[in-house]
Design a protein around this motif. Structure first.
Motif, short mmCIF file in Angstrom:
data_model
loop_
_atom_site.label_atom_id
_atom_site.label_comp_id
_atom_site.label_asym_id
_atom_site.label_seq_id
_atom_site.Cartn_x
_atom_site.Cartn_y
_atom_site.Cartn_z
N GLU A 819 0.81 -1.22 0.00
CA GLU A 819 0.00 0.00 0.00
C GLU A 819 0.85 1.27 0.00
N LYS A 820 2.15 1.12 0.27
CA LYS A 820 3.04 2.28 0.26
C LYS A 820 3.71 2.46 -1.09
N ALA A 821 3.46 1.55 -2.02
CA ALA A 821 4.10 1.64 -3.33
C ALA A 821 3.50 2.76 -4.15
N GLY A 822 4.29 3.34 -5.03
CA GLY A 822 3.81 4.40 -5.90
C GLY A 822 3.08 3.84 -7.10
N THR A 838 0.47 -8.18 -1.27
CA THR A 838 1.27 -8.33 -0.06
C THR A 838 2.73 -8.00 -0.35
N TYR A 839 3.62 -8.91 -0.01
CA TYR A 839 5.04 -8.59 -0.03
C TYR A 839 5.71 -8.96 -1.35
N TYR A 840 6.71 -8.17 -1.70
CA TYR A 840 7.58 -8.38 -2.85
C TYR A 840 6.88 -8.23 -4.19
N GLY A 841 5.61 -7.81 -4.16
CA GLY A 841 4.92 -7.49 -5.40
C GLY A 841 5.46 -6.24 -6.05
N PRO A 842 5.59 -5.13 -5.31
CA PRO A 842 6.14 -3.91 -5.93
C PRO A 842 7.52 -4.13 -6.51
N GLU A 843 8.36 -4.88 -5.79
CA GLU A 843 9.72 -5.13 -6.28
C GLU A 843 9.70 -5.96 -7.56
N GLY A 876 11.29 3.17 -9.60
CA GLY A 876 10.15 2.30 -9.72
C GLY A 876 9.09 2.65 -8.70
N VAL A 877 8.11 1.78 -8.54
CA VAL A 877 7.05 2.06 -7.58
C VAL A 877 7.53 1.79 -6.16
N ALA A 878 8.64 1.02 -6.02
CA ALA A 878 9.12 0.68 -4.68
C ALA A 878 10.28 1.54 -4.22
N ARG A 879 11.20 1.88 -5.13
CA ARG A 879 12.41 2.59 -4.72
C ARG A 879 13.20 3.01 -5.95
N GLU A 880 14.26 3.77 -5.72
CA GLU A 880 15.22 4.07 -6.78
C GLU A 880 15.92 2.79 -7.19
N ILE A 881 16.26 2.69 -8.46
CA ILE A 881 16.89 1.47 -8.96
C ILE A 881 18.18 1.82 -9.68
N LYS A 882 19.24 1.23 -9.22
CA LYS A 882 20.55 1.37 -9.84
C LYS A 882 21.41 0.26 -9.25
N PHE A 883 22.16 -0.42 -10.08
CA PHE A 883 22.93 -1.57 -9.61
C PHE A 883 24.42 -1.29 -9.65
N ASP A 884 25.14 -1.86 -8.67
CA ASP A 884 26.60 -1.74 -8.72
C ASP A 884 27.17 -2.90 -9.53
N ALA A 885 28.49 -2.97 -9.60
CA ALA A 885 29.14 -3.96 -10.44
C ALA A 885 28.86 -5.39 -9.99
#
Length: 915
Positions: A819-822, A838-843, A876-885
């Motif tokens: 419910e906190k997802a954008g 529930t969980y891990y859907g936004p991700e 994304g709807v859950a958080r900023e997305i950027k990956f390291d090496a």
């Protein structure tokens, strides 16, 4: 009906029915029927059509046995049973027994149970389960959840007794009841629950058969004496003879049970008015042929499951007849492993059923529960859930705690247990004295045979008494493995060394530092943009397709890795690889549905160039993860994978996907070492266990404002990661550091070190099973002591097992509350699947949209998609997305949330601020 908060677990057995009630505060207590927790499953139909149950039925049957059905469970597939003068529906007979349970539960609780879980044999087909569910609702119970008996038993031993079975580990449930025997092999899955592998049954081996052997032994001494008195006991015709026969069988049963804790006893023989001594050695000689068959069936079950005996992590004794000391002795010798038993094995399955409710993946937040089976007279089966599964049986490791302490331990050959089981003498089945089939030589067991002890009375050989044939299928149906109410999702505590692999020819070299990641074109484009703005004030358009553009379905965030415009790549597939059915599948179903929703939304906008969604269900099993990964690799149209989900799935499938060059974005597994395996295609879209530990330490320091914080960690890689991270973040606030060994299960010393060390809070870095034991011990010593832990304890099993003692405990989780997802994610999911997200859907939704943005940008090869994901930056709807090496999130705040235990649920607490 409003949920009263009471939970009821029912083991509807062949001979006896047991029910355990759980209070809203977590206390559990078996219901008593006429002073005993064992309600005989027998029914008696009066001439006026009323039905008596339990001991009333057994008492009435002495005079008119033709109105009596001792084992309605065995008749459940027959439709009707002729009793007295009419056909009586089997559903009505079963409902009568369950109605007695309902009445007692309402009397004790003062309210109707809000949730009911009823167990059934592992091999029961859908028709039998449906009849059981319909009988429950006819008895006035809410629509029940149905669970297999071995799964409930195994969940009890792991959740309440504390027996350790690792994820992927094999356990054997040795169920030796009054009427039948079953040996079942179960495997602990990635969700922390159990999957049924195989079950071997003996319909003619149970406590009644041992009783019959004792009576036959007595017959060798009394047959032929004093006229026809023995015949009157074995074939009673008058009321007085039936009472005498009843007394004989009752004394034989009591003697058998007493010999589990005494060396000798007596059996009184009515009509002859003599008491015959019998010793444990004599009983064991009489019982051994039956027990040998059960041990052989157990070994066959293990072999049928494709496992070696050395792979068995635990053997659980279930059923009242498992008290016979020789049963544990023979099993120990045959399997090389001491069985585990409790004082009242009859209660294991019923209380274990409470472990399997409610059917949620993580702990219930605000009282959310899953979908129970809804009986329908015309449906022929359970209704499917909107998540695509069938809520039929539950395999959840959620452990309520008994009001009285329960002792469970490996048993020695001479363990002693009290008697409780009122078995039904077979004399009441037909009105004539039946007997057990002549003892036959059992199949050889692959271990040295047990030498029978000497018998004080020389054996004689009159025709043995025979128990009548039972109405039970000799050919057992295939093992049914329905998707059960889901359970807590737990990553297994497996330490796997890093896998060093050669870089495939397709794989790009490690990316440059983040500030240079976007490449030459962006640098040039940025310079041109600045020049155009200075000269002409022209706004250079952004959000180009080349590097990701606008994230489909996101909050309108953009990828900064811009590239020249390209046509979308058409005809490709995005795959979900992970658990989507079976035990503990709710989280997996949520992830799968979220990926599907992202793909459907994309296709609505790209009708001329759609993307196909492909699902590969692993059921949380390593072997399926590997085979499904190979299937996935073989489909050249699949260009990106969301998953694998659980650690064991990733370990099995990761190398295969990496070698094939398929990018995978994991929306769940937080294990730190997964990004050190040398896989160039693995990315994680949530924070790691280290991120969680750091956030938990900040919560202790900034929110709880503790001044001296103890760190308690277990002997797993996860525990060590937590210890280091918390210690580094706390700095001078770190207090006592305590290491615990999972095998010990005695954390008294750890509790003493915490309480004696002047600490005012504790961080626990360990698994849920151990956490429940430690938290109960700590809160007993210091009530309301502040505790913070990780998502390992964010399970319904932990909440149930701590029975209110853990209230206020904080569990962190890298999972965003849906419910906190954008992006209006929660309402869109609810509308599409008619189910609360529930969980891990936004991700999972965000992970899918990373790949979809790549396809929109024209990335049409796996190699190009790997490069695209590596360079991706967006919101994304859950958080900023950027990956390291390494594939970890490389953002200032990976977003870790805190959840607070408020029995029987978890409550959303807060997003923990970044450092």
């Amino acid at each position: 009906m409003a949920d009263s908060g009471f939970r009821l677990g029912i083991d509807f057995g062949t001979s006896n029915t047991v029910a355990v009630l759980r209070w809203p505060d977590g206390r559990t207590k078996p219901l008593l029927f006429d002073g005993s927790p064992l309600l005989p499953s027998a029914v008696y139909v009066n001439a006026d059509g009323t039905i008596l149950t339990g001991r009333d039925a057994m008492h009435s049957a002495r005079l008119q046995p033709h109105r009596f059905e001792p084992y309605p469970k065995r008749r459940v597939e027959e439709g009707t049973v002729w009793l007295g003068e009419r056909d009586v529906p089997v559903l009505e007979l079963v409902a009568s027994v369950l109605r007695r349970v309902t009445t007692e539960a309402e009397r004790v609780a003062g309210a109707k149970p809000g949730q009911v879980n009823i167990t059934h044999p592992a091999t029961w087909p859908q028709q039998r389960r449906q009849t059981l569910a319909q009988a429950a609702t006819a008895a006035g119970l809410p629509a029940p959840l149905l669970s297999s008996e071995p799964v409930a038993a195994a969940s009890y031993f792991v959740g309440t007794v504390g027996t350790h079975v690792p994820v992927g580990g094999i356990a054997v449930v040795y169920d030796f009841g009054a009427g039948t025997f079953d040996a079942s092999v179960v495997r602990r899955n990635a969700g922390g629950g159990f999957d049924m592998l195989v079950s071997e049954g003996l319909p003619d081996a149970g406590g009644l058969d041992v009783d019959a052997a004792v009576v036959a032994y007595l017959g060798r001494n009394f047959a032929g004496r004093e006229g026809d008195q023995w015949r009157r006991l074995t074939n009673p015709e008058s009321e007085s003879d039936r009472r005498a026969a009843w007394q004989l069988w009752e004394d034989a049963r009591l003697a058998k049970e007493m010999l589990s804790r005494a060396a000798t006893t007596y059996v009184h023989v009515p009509l002859f008015d003599e008491s015959v001594p019998i010793g444990r050695e004599q009983l064991e000689q009489l019982a051994k042929p039956i027990l040998d068959r059960t041990v052989t069936a157990t070994q066959i079950a293990i072999q049928s499951a494709g496992a070696a005996q050395s792979q068995v992590a635990a053997v659980f004794l279930v059923g009242g007849s498992s008290r016979i000391p020789l049963a544990a002795t023979l099993l120990h010798r045959a399997l090389g492993l001491a069985p585990t038993a409790i004082e009242q094995p009859e209660l294991v399955v019923a209380e274990g059923a409470l472990h399997l409710a409610p059917p949620t993946g993580r702990a219930s937040v605000g009282g959310t529960t899953g979908t129970p089976i809804v009986p329908s007279p015309t449906s022929g089966g359970p209704r499917p859930t909107s998540g695509g599964g069938m809520e039929v049986s539950g395999d959840v490791a959620a452990a309520p705690v008994s009001a009285a302490p329960v002792s469970g331990q490996p048993v020695s050959p001479a363990f002693s247990m009290p008697s409780m089981t009122p078995h039904l003498p077979p004399v009441l089945q037909t009105g004539t004295m039946p007997a057990v089939p002549a003892q036959q030589t059992p199949p050889p067991v692959s271990t040295p045979p047990v030498s029978p002890p000497p018998v004080s009375t020389p054996p004689v050989s009159p025709p043995p008494m025979q128990r009548p044939p039972v109405a039970f299928p000799q050919q057992r149906p295939p093992v049914y493995q329905p998707p059960p109410p889901p359970v807590v999702q737990q990553r297994p505590p497996v330490v796997v060394p890093p896998v060093v692999q050669q870089t495939p020819p397709w794989q790009a070299p490690p990316p440059p530092p983040p500030q240079k990641r976007t490449g030459t074109f962006l640098a040039i484009g940025g310079g041109v943009l600045a020049l155009l703005l200075v000269i002409g004030g022209i706004v250079w358009f952004g959000n180009r397709n080349g590097g990701g553009g606008e994230t489909p379905g996101g909050d309108g965030g953009t990828s900064q890795a811009a590239a020249p415009p390209a046509s979308p790549a058409c005809g490709y597939k995005i795959a979900y690889l992970g658990m989507a059915s079976g035990t503990g599948s709710d989280d997996g179903i949520m992830m799968r549905n979220s990926v599907r929703m992202a793909v459907d939304e994309y296709n609505l906008k790209h009708t001329d160039c759609p993307v196909t969604f492909a699902e590969f269900d692993t059921q949380g099993k390593e072997d399926l993860s590997k085979s499904k990964a190979n299937d996935l690799v073989a489909d050249s149209k699949i260009i990106g994978v969301i998953g694998p989900v659980y650690r064991n799935e990733i370990i099995s499938a990761g190398p295969i996907l990496n070698t094939a060059g398929i990018p995978m974005i994991a929306p769940f597994a937080a294990d730190v070492d997964l990004t050190t395996m040398g896989w160039g295609t693995f990315y994680r879209i949530i924070g790691s266990d280290e991120d969680q530990a750091n956030a938990g330490a900040r919560y202790l320091k900034n929110t709880i404002k503790a001044k001296k914080i103890a760190i308690v960690y277990d002997d797993t890689a996860f525990g060590e990661v937590g210890r280091k991270a918390v210690s580094n973040t706390l700095g001078s606030l770190a207090g006592t550091t305590v290491s615990i060994k999972r095998a010990d299960k005695d954390f008294a010393s750890a509790v003493k070190q915490v309480t004696d060390g002047g600490n005012d809070a504790v961080y626990f870095a360990g698994q849920a099973d151990d956490g429940a034991v430690f938290v109960k011990a700590l809160r007993t010593a210091k009530p309301n002591f502040p505790i913070v832990s990780s998502d390992k304890v964010f399970t319904q099993g932990f909440v149930n097992n701590t029975a209110g003692v853990a209230d206020g405990l904080i569990a962190t989780c890298p999972c965003l509350p849906a419910e906190k997802a954008g992006g209006d994610f929660a309402s869109k999911y609810q509308a599409k699947f008619e189910q609360t997200p529930t969980y891990y859907g936004p991700e999972s939704y965000d992970a899918a949209n990373v790949f979809l943005a790549g396809l929109q940008a024209g990335k049409a090869t796996r190699e190009d998609m790997v490069k695209y994901v590596r360079a991706y930056t967006g919101k994304g709807v859950a958080r900023e997305i950027k990956f390291d090496a390494s594939g970890n999130l490389d953002v200032p705040d990976p977003v870790i949330w805190s959840y607070k235990v408020a029995n029987p649920y978890m409550k959303i607490d807060t997003a923990i601020p970044p450092a």
